[in-house]
Design an enzyme around this catalytic site. Structure first.
Site, mmCIF file in Angstrom:
data_model
loop_
_atom_site.group_PDB
_atom_site.id
_atom_site.type_symbol
_atom_site.label_atom_id
_atom_site.label_comp_id
_atom_site.label_asym_id
_atom_site.label_seq_id
_atom_site.Cartn_x
_atom_site.Cartn_y
_atom_site.Cartn_z
ATOM 1 N N PRO A 21 16.653 58.126 12.141
ATOM 2 C CA PRO A 21 17.249 57.554 10.861
ATOM 3 C C PRO A 21 17.012 58.252 9.799
ATOM 4 C CG PRO A 21 15.513 55.966 11.807
ATOM 5 C CD PRO A 21 15.458 57.424 12.535
ATOM 6 N N GLU A 22 17.780 58.767 8.927
ATOM 7 C CA GLU A 22 17.687 59.405 7.598
ATOM 8 C C GLU A 22 18.259 58.258 6.631
ATOM 9 O OE1 GLU A 22 18.802 63.477 7.784
ATOM 10 O OE2 GLU A 22 18.079 63.604 9.982
ATOM 11 N N LYS A 78 13.152 57.100 3.181
ATOM 12 C CA LYS A 78 13.608 56.704 4.567
ATOM 13 C C LYS A 78 12.696 54.822 4.655
ATOM 14 C CE LYS A 78 13.856 61.264 6.150
ATOM 15 N NZ LYS A 78 13.147 62.130 7.003
ATOM 16 N N ARG A 130 9.605 54.340 21.091
ATOM 17 C CA ARG A 130 8.289 55.339 20.980
ATOM 18 C C ARG A 130 7.251 55.016 20.165
ATOM 19 N NH1 ARG A 130 12.364 58.114 22.107
ATOM 20 N NH2 ARG A 130 12.545 59.681 23.545
ATOM 21 N N ARG A 276 10.838 72.244 14.028
ATOM 22 C CA ARG A 276 12.269 71.150 14.061
ATOM 23 C C ARG A 276 13.320 72.062 14.806
ATOM 24 N NH1 ARG A 276 9.030 68.413 14.310
ATOM 25 N NH2 ARG A 276 8.288 66.697 12.919
#
Length: 286
Positions: A21-22, A78, A130, A276
Site C-alpha cells: 500500500p502506497e 502511508k 506478514r 527493492r
DNA sequence: CGTGGGACCTGAACGC
DNA sequence: TGCGTTCAGGTCCCAC
C-alpha cells in the site's frame, strides 16, 4: 504469478485491504472507511497478537480508547490517522495489512491482529498476514511531521520539483525516502520514473531543472491516477465488493521485467536497487 | 550526516 | 507429491 485473495465470509463486508500500500491505496482505504467509521463509539480494543501494538500494552489500548467515538480519519503519507475524541490511533499497513468492518470478532480471517469493537456491535478489523503492520496510540499526530516530508498532491508541481534535491544517491532511493516526500513507494516510484524518462540509478544531482519538473509532474500524475482507480490490485488487494482495482492495468514497467516496453518495444530491465525490485526501460529511461 | 544493508515476517512461487 | 529455498517490501536499526 500474483497471489489469490481467499475471498468468502472473511471479506464479505467492507474489506479495505492493500498490499504494497502506497499513497493511493492508503487514501482509498481511508475514503472507504470514513463514512461508516465516523461516530462509532469504542467499547473494546482487542489485540490478538501483542506485537501489533507499537510500544504499548493491550490493557492501555483498551483503557484509552473505550468509550470514545471516532471523530475523524485522515491519511498522512502511508499512515492512517484516526481521531477518537483527542486520542489518536495510528495504523500502518506496511505490506499485507487490511482494515475492514466485520460483525464478528475474528470471522474466518486467520490473520486478524487487532480489532476495535463498537457500540453498534460492528468491529473494525486489522488483519495482517506478514505481521509487519503496526497500530499505535498517540496524543497527537504531530510526530508524523518529524518523520515525513510534504504531501506530494497538496503542493504545486513546481514546489514538488523544488524538493527533489540531493547528491549522488540514486533518484529511486531518494523517492523512497519518506522524509523527503511522503507516500511514494516502490511501485509508483518506478512508474513515475518511466513516465519522466529517468533511469532509476541516475544520481539526483545529475537531474536538470526541467527533468525535475517533469518528474514532479509524473509523480502527481501516477498518484492521482492511482487514487482515481482506487489503488492497484496486486497480490491481496480487492475492492470492498471483492472486485479488483484497476490501476495495475496502467502500469508501464512495474512487474514487467523481461517484457517489451510499451513505448519502444525494447525488453524492460529488472534490477535490485536499495534492496527493492526496480523496473525500467533501458531505451526510454536515460 | 549520509548511505547502505540487514532484520523483521510468512504466504506464495519455484526447484529438484 | 512434497520438501526446502527464495522472494517480496516499508520501516527501523546499526555500521561505516
Amino acid at each position: 504469478m500474483l497471489a489469490r485473495v481467499p475471498l468468502g465470509p472473511r471479506l464479505s463486508r467492507v474489506a479495505m485491504e492493500a498490499p504494497l500500500p502506497e499513497l493511493p491505496e492508503v487514501e482509498t482505504v481511508v475514503r472507504g472507511l470514513r463514512p461508516e467509521l465516523i461516530g462509532k463509539k469504542v467499547n473494546e480494543a482487542l489485540a490478538l497478537w501483542a506485537g501489533v501494538l507499537d510500544g504499548g500494552d493491550p490493557t492501555r489500548f483498551n483503557a484509552c480508547l473505550k468509550g470514545r467515538a471516532a471523530t475523524g480519519i485522515h491519511r498522512r503519507g502511508k499512515y492512517i490517522c484516526i481521531d477518537f475524541e483527542g486520542v489518536g490511533l495510528v495504523v500502518h499497513l506496511r505490506m499485507t495489512g487490511r482494515l475492514y468492518f466485520s460483525e464478528k470478532r475474528e470471522g474466518n480471517d486467520p490473520w486478524v491482529r487487532f480489532s476495535l469493537g463498537f457500540d453498534d456491535r460492528t468491529r473494525l478489523i486489522f488483519s495482517d498476514a506478514r505481521k509487519f503492520g503496526r497500530v499505535s496510540l498517540v496524543e497527537s499526530f504531530d510526530f508524523l511531521e518529524q518523520k515525513l516530508g510534504p504531501e506530494p498532491l497538496t503542493i504545486s508541481d513546481k514546489q514538488l520539483a523544488g524538493l527533489i534535491v540531493g547528491g549522488r544517491r540514486p533518484i529511486k532511493t531518494f523517492l523512497l525516502d519518506q522524509k523527503k516526500i511522503a507516500g511514494i513507494g516502490n511501485i509508483y516510484a518506478d512508474e513515475a520514473l518511466h513516465i519522466a524518462g529517468i533511469r532509476p540509478t541516475r544520481a539526483v544531482a545529475d537531474l536538470s531543472k526541467p527533468k525535475r519538473l517533469k518528474l514532479a509532474q509524473a509523480l502527481q500524475l501516477v498518484l492521482e491516477r492511482g487514487i482515481d482507480h482506487e489503488g492497484a490490485t496486486i497480490g491481496w488487494y480487492r475492492k470492498p465488493d471483492g472486485a479488483e482495482g484497476s490501476q495495475q492495468e496502467h502500469f508501464k514497467v512495474y512487474g514487467r521485467g523481461g517484457q517489451p516496453c510499451h513505448g519502444c518495444g525494447r525488453i524492460l530491465e529488472r534490477i535490485v536497487l536499495a534492496g527493492r525490485g526496480t523496473h525500467y526501460c533501458p531505451t526510454c529511461q536515460l
